[in-house]
Design an enzyme around this catalytic site. Structure first.
Site, PDB file in Angstrom:
ATOM      1  N   GLY A 175      40.636  66.498  34.394  1.00 26.89           N
ATOM      2  CA  GLY A 175      41.329  66.456  35.669  1.00 26.89           C
ATOM      3  C   GLY A 175      42.086  65.186  35.958  1.00 26.89           C
ATOM      4  O   GLY A 175      42.490  64.947  37.099  1.00 26.89           O
ATOM      5  N   SER A 219      23.304  50.508  27.788  1.00 27.21           N
ATOM      6  CA  SER A 219      23.803  49.718  28.908  1.00 27.21           C
ATOM      7  C   SER A 219      22.843  49.659  30.097  1.00 27.21           C
ATOM      8  O   SER A 219      23.100  48.933  31.054  1.00 27.21           O
ATOM      9  CB  SER A 219      25.158  50.267  29.369  1.00 27.21           C
ATOM     10  OG  SER A 219      25.033  51.588  29.853  1.00 27.21           O
ATOM     11  N   LYS A 270      32.580  52.770  35.583  1.00 24.96           N
ATOM     12  CA  LYS A 270      31.302  52.486  36.241  1.00 24.96           C
ATOM     13  C   LYS A 270      31.513  51.792  37.579  1.00 24.96           C
ATOM     14  O   LYS A 270      30.859  52.119  38.586  1.00 24.96           O
ATOM     15  CB  LYS A 270      30.438  51.625  35.324  1.00 24.96           C
ATOM     16  CG  LYS A 270      29.995  52.319  34.045  1.00 24.96           C
ATOM     17  CD  LYS A 270      29.218  51.379  33.151  1.00 24.96           C
ATOM     18  CE  LYS A 270      28.773  52.070  31.870  1.00 24.96           C
ATOM     19  NZ  LYS A 270      28.031  51.160  30.965  1.00 24.96           N
TER      20      LYS A 270
END
Length: 806
Positions: free
Chosen positions: A372, A693, A736
């Site tokens: 998208g 992470s 993030k």
């Protein structure tokens, strides 16, 4: 040659010479010619002929064994009387033997030169019952059907030998002799014949023979049916070929062969105009010559006609070259898409070099990012900006190499692969060619499509691309290939090496707002038959839809929500409110879309012990995640739950090891872990999670739970941790950070080596957030934990340097 010996009832001795048989079984009451060439077998025959002319023939278990012993022979055989024996000049013996009776081999003994056997006769006893009579009639009928189907060429119903044999079989009232007679002349498997020989019960022998005959009859019927159909097909093809040749001759006599000649002339003209290379033109003319010699009714003619149509319809020189205007191209890209700065810069750079040099090998771009975000739609804008044709091929789910390279012409319904089909569709040598969803190509027994793409997507060799259907080289170097993918991991390394990767990050809220106002809302207004004057979206209403009804990296869900509002407005207008102007404000959104689906705030509304907020990268963009730690009585175990992958579990183990090794600095007891278990859980357990992470998030949550010091609710963090406490670089920081910003986070803790990624983060996001870049876990704990004032300066971890960008 030795003379015949009349057969008569003889008494069996206790021991007889053994004659091993290969791939055959001897039955009592039947005669069989046997050829023997092995030394031991010939010695056994000599010994039998010299005494009572009786020998026991036993079948070998394995016919390939040249010198069988007692383990290689079955335990049931047939005593035979040698009627005639001829010694051939080649050294072989040809004997005529008559089966006398079945015997059980009690023991094999090795004589001086051949095997001998101690035997016990198997009596041929039976009781004539209705069941046996019925089985015998059934077996006779099956045998007759077997012969009628040509099962044994020696038995022809039209010959006298068949009449004699059938008379014997049809009048034989001994069930055992009937089984022996039929089993001897039918080519059953050796093991099946041996089974018939060993069975004692007459009923069992008849039933087994019936089963074997039924199978043979079925096979013969199928074989005869196949043969009949094949013969009919061959006869039909021969008849059609003769008729076509006659029709061709009639057409020539009547002067009606002009249609085919005009077709040949048309192909010749198309070949001349096509601008084919010399070798391709030679191939085309060769195929055309073959077509000219064929009748138009020949099936092969249609295959050659289709091939020539493909060869002449695809472009060989008709490249559409428009004048390159960089300012116009930039304007087109900006009009069609908001943002995407790196993508637009790369396209404009390509156009600039092309304008200066005249020709440049087409780049192979790969747009990688969440769904998208406009990866596919920008392809049309690129073609429009460059003045080229646009072709899109979806590769998702393709598992057949022939989809890329084409099918060979030997297959019925064959055609070129999707690349050549796309070039024909464009009608130009230099289209913008988009290969959509390249990361979703599969592979199976039909080949690997990604391997077939290696040649097409290599600028150094795609000027001689080979399609299996065309069988001639085709130049793809003028085309500009663009591929799209959500992730790179599933793309094979060899293919990934050929791609120039341009990453798409998730859109910020501000970018989504502008996309909605400039593109999505006008599009949905037109789609739903509305007019811009009749419906207006307030800015706060758009922001409300973005924040409370969508949580995605792209804008697909946002477009669906706008479409839902437009549908409800269209219904009201259709019901009579034609003159009313609908202004959609923030309070109206809940009436049209229902209660808010997402609450734009942190899950934790207060500072909490043992719960840390981390950040994760997903295929849909970024997201935040929570790490919860609780303590319980136990024996020092570390429990990790939440469907964590191996790498994330290792990060948890490394975090716990760091805490245990730094117990003194953290103010813990030396053996604090001896009587407790540490349970680490990452909520939303149905979703798989992995990656390194989350290392500093896990460490912070564990330290908070052990020290009873709460974690700041507005802090989110990401970074890999080592056993020494170093914080290592991670990927996907932009995605993030955008997710954390959407969730209401105020402070971001990230590795020092990720400082350079700040330039990718929008300015307005940076203004809302405080970034803390750290090198060590101590730096993380100093920012994330809320230490009591009286302990703030007493801990060593408070003195580690760190940097803050506000």
């Amino acid at each position: 040659m030795y003379n015949d010996l009349p057969s008569s009832s003889v008494k069996l001795p206790e021991k007889l010479p053994v004659g091993p048989l290969r791939d055959t079984v001897m039955f009592p009451g039947t005669s069989l010619p046997i050829v023997s060439g092995r030394i031991k077998s010939k010695l056994a025959l000599d010994a039998a002929w010299a005494t009572n002319r009786m020998i026991v023939f036993v079948t070998q278990k394995n016919s390939r064994i040249e010198d069988p012993n007692e383990k290689d022979l079955f335990q049931v055989g047939t005593v035979c009387l040698l009627k005639r024996m001829i010694k051939n000049p080649e050294g072989e013996y040809t004997v005529s033997a008559e089966g006398l009776t079945r015997v059980f081999i009690k023991n094999y003994t090795q004589g001086s030169t051949f095997l001998e056997a101690e035997i016990e006769e198997i009596p041929e006893l039976y009781e004539k019952t209705a069941e046996i009579e019925a089985l015998m009639r059934n077996v006779r009928d099956q045998f007759k059907r077997y012969v009628e189907l040509g099962g044994n060429p020696l038995f022809d119903p039209g010959l006298s030998n068949w009449t004699t044999s059938w008379t014997i079989i049809s009048h034989n009232e001994d069930p055992n002799l009937l089984v022996n007679s039929i089993a001897q002349v039918i080519d059953f498997k050796t093991i099946d014949k041996q089974q018939l020989l060993e069975m004692v019960s007459s009923v069992d022998r008849l039933q087994r023979l019936s089963d074997l005959l039924a199978k043979e009859v079925k096979v013969l019927e199928i074989s005869q049916n196949i043969s009949s159909k094949t013969q009919e097909r061959v006869s039909k093809m021969t008849r059609e070929a003769i008729l076509r040749e006659q029709m061709r001759s009639i057409e020539e006599e009547l002067g009606e062969a002009g249609d085919q000649n005009s077709e040949i002339l048309e192909f010749e003209s198309k070949i001349k105009r096509s601008g084919m290379p010399k070798e391709v033109r030679g191939k085309a003319l060769k195929e055309l010559g073959a077509l000219a010699k064929m009748s138009q009714f020949n099936p092969e003619a249609s295959y050659k006609r289709n091939y020539l149509e493909w060869l002449t319809d695809i472009p060989w020189k008709s490249a559409k070259n428009g004048k390159i205007d960089l300012k116009k191209a930039e304007k087109v890209l900006d009009e069609d898409h908001y943002g995407l700065k790196k993508v637009k810069e790369r396209i404009l750079e390509y156009l600039a070099v092309h304008k200066l040099s005249g020709k440049i090998k087409g780049p192979i771009l790969c747009f990688v990012g969440p769904p998208g975000t406009g990866k596919t739609s920008i392809g049309k804008s690129i073609a429009k900006a460059m003045g080229r044709k646009f072709v899109k091929v979806s590769l998702g789910g393709i598992r057949d190499e022939a989809e890329i390279r084409g099918h060979r012409r030997t297959y019925v319904g064959s055609m070129p692969g999707r690349i050549i089909q796309g070039i024909k569709q464009a009608g130009a040598l230099n289209p913008v060619f988009m290969l959509d969803e390249i990361d979703k190509i599969g592979a199976d027994y039909r080949g690997d499509p990604s391997a077939a793409l290696l040649e097409a997507l290599d600028p150094e060799q795609n000027n001689v691309f080979s399609d299996h259907y065309l069988e001639v080289p085709y130049d793809l170097s003028n085309a500009m290939f663009i591929t799209t993918a959500n992730i790179l991991d599933t793309i094979p390394p060899a293919l990934r090496d050929r791609l120039e990767v341009i990453r798409y990050a998730g859109y910020t809220e501000d970018e989504k707002f502008h996309i909605a106002k400039q593109y999505l809302i006008p599009k949905q207004v037109v789609t739903h038959g509305l007019k811009e004057k009749k419906i207006k979206f307030d800015d706060e209403a758009v922001h409300s839809v973005i924040r409370q009804y969508t949580r995605e990296a792209g804008v697909r869900s946002l477009e669906r929500e706008i479409a839902a509002v437009s549908r409800k407005i269209a219904r009201k207008i259709a019901e009579g409110a034609k003159d009313k102007v609908f202004e959609i404000t923030e309070p109206d959104i809940s009436r049209y879309l229902g209660p808010a689906k997402f609450i734009p705030q942190l899950a934790e509304v207060e500072n909490t012990i043992g719960t840390a907020t981390g950040m994760a990268w997903t295929e849909a963009g970024g997201d935040i995640m929570f790490v919860e730690v609780t303590l319980m009585p136990g024996k020092g175990q570390l429990i990790l739950t939440g469907q964590l992958g191996d790498v994330m579990k290792e990060s948890g183990t490394a975090a716990m090891s760091y805490v245990r090794s730094h117990w003194k600095e953290l103010g813990l007891l030396e053996k604090f872990y001896h009587k407790i278990d540490v349970h680490v859980h990452v909520p939303e357990g149905a979703i798989p999670k992995d990656g390194p992470s989350a290392g500093i998030t896990l460490t912070t949550a564990i330290v908070s739970a052990l020290t009873k010091i709460p974690i700041r609710k507005e802090v989110s963090m990401t970074g890999e941790v080592t056993l020494r406490g170093r914080v290592l670089e991670i990927g996907g920081l932009k995605e993030k950070v955008l997710a954390a910003h959407r969730a209401g986070v105020k402070t971001i803790i990230a590795p020092e080596n990720n400082r350079r990624d700040l330039e990718d983060i929008p300015d307005f996001v940076q203004k809302d957030l405080e970034f803390v870049f750290v090198k060590h876990v101590d730096d993380v704990l100093r920012v994330a934990l809320i230490y009591p004032p009286n302990t703030h300066s007493s801990k060593k971890i408070m003195t580690a340097p760190y940097s803050v960008i506000a």
